[in-house]
Scaffold this motif. Structure first.
Motif, short mmCIF file in Angstrom:
data_model
loop_
_atom_site.label_atom_id
_atom_site.label_comp_id
_atom_site.label_asym_id
_atom_site.label_seq_id
_atom_site.Cartn_x
_atom_site.Cartn_y
_atom_site.Cartn_z
N GLY A 15 0.81 -1.17 0.05
CA GLY A 15 0.03 0.05 -0.11
C GLY A 15 0.83 1.26 -0.17
N GLY A 16 2.11 1.19 0.17
CA GLY A 16 3.02 2.09 0.29
C GLY A 16 3.52 2.93 -1.03
N SER A 17 4.32 3.61 -1.14
CA SER A 17 4.91 4.17 -2.23
C SER A 17 6.37 4.44 -2.40
N LEU A 18 6.99 4.29 -3.71
CA LEU A 18 8.54 4.65 -4.01
C LEU A 18 8.67 5.19 -5.03
N ARG A 19 9.74 5.96 -5.32
CA ARG A 19 9.96 6.97 -6.51
C ARG A 19 11.33 6.32 -6.80
N LEU A 20 11.56 5.82 -8.04
CA LEU A 20 12.74 5.04 -8.59
C LEU A 20 13.31 6.23 -9.56
N SER A 21 14.60 6.51 -9.70
CA SER A 21 15.07 7.56 -10.29
C SER A 21 16.15 6.71 -11.35
N CYS A 22 16.37 7.09 -12.45
CA CYS A 22 17.23 6.52 -13.39
C CYS A 22 18.05 7.98 -14.16
N ALA A 23 19.36 8.06 -13.76
CA ALA A 23 20.19 9.06 -14.11
C ALA A 23 20.83 8.55 -15.29
N LYS A 76 17.78 17.26 -16.42
CA LYS A 76 18.30 16.52 -15.52
C LYS A 76 18.76 14.88 -15.89
N ASN A 77 18.34 14.62 -17.41
CA ASN A 77 18.81 13.56 -17.94
C ASN A 77 18.36 12.48 -16.74
N THR A 78 17.18 12.53 -16.47
CA THR A 78 16.66 11.65 -15.27
C THR A 78 15.26 11.17 -15.91
N VAL A 79 15.18 9.86 -15.60
CA VAL A 79 13.75 9.23 -15.73
C VAL A 79 13.29 8.72 -14.39
N TYR A 80 11.99 8.74 -14.06
CA TYR A 80 11.33 8.39 -12.88
C TYR A 80 10.36 7.26 -13.02
N LEU A 81 9.94 6.65 -11.85
CA LEU A 81 9.04 5.68 -11.98
C LEU A 81 8.40 5.84 -10.60
N GLN A 82 7.21 6.27 -10.51
CA GLN A 82 6.40 6.84 -9.22
C GLN A 82 5.63 5.49 -9.00
N MET A 83 5.71 4.73 -8.09
CA MET A 83 5.12 3.26 -7.75
C MET A 83 4.09 3.64 -6.55
N ASN A 84 2.86 3.69 -6.57
CA ASN A 84 2.00 3.59 -5.79
C ASN A 84 1.31 2.52 -5.54
N SER A 85 0.64 2.45 -4.18
CA SER A 85 -0.37 1.25 -4.19
C SER A 85 0.45 0.05 -4.26
N LEU A 86 1.75 -0.17 -3.67
CA LEU A 86 2.41 -1.29 -3.92
C LEU A 86 2.06 -2.78 -3.37
#
Length: 123
Positions: A15-23, A76-86
């Motif tokens: 149910g929690g969240s994490l935000r992954l980054s890719c630089a 920022k040369n960055t891609v993100y993945l916001q993950m909710n309701s894990l």
């Protein structure tokens, strides 16, 4: 060569969240389409999400649609993945990948890969 480095993984409750980054770093000659994939031990690598560099269009695996959001910040040369309701079934090593022209779900069409970041979701 373009190098990708993921970060942001960790242990989270269901149910929690994490935000992954890719630089991205290294030499680049064109704008890249980007994708996220994941792989759990003993299972095949599976597509998670992709973003098109031209118009910012996005596609998602059915298993994460409505819960995950892929986004990019080219400055920022960055891609993100916001993950909710894990969910516990989201537990896997998550990989960032890039390609210069392909936009889609086929991992074989991605030329650049990061080392992965571990996401563990407890029940």
């Amino acid at each position: 060569q373009v190098q990708l480095a993921e970060s942001g993984g960790g242990l989270v409750q269901a149910g929690g969240s994490l935000r992954l980054s890719c630089a991205a770093s290294g030499r680049t000659y064109s704008r890249y389409n980007m994708g996220w994939f994941r792989q759990a031990p003993g299972k095949e690598r599976e597509f998670v999400a992709a973003i098109n560099s031209i118009g910012g269009n996005r596609i998602y695996a059915d298993s994460v649609k409505g819960r995950f959001i892929i986004s990019g910040d080219y400055a920022k040369n960055t891609v993100y993945l916001q993950m909710n309701s894990l969910k516990p079934e989201d537990t896997a090593t998550y990989y960032c990948a890039g390609t210069g022209d392909y936009y889609g779900r086929d991992s074989a069409r991605y030329a650049y890969w990061g080392q992965g970041t571990q996401v563990t979701v407890s029940s």
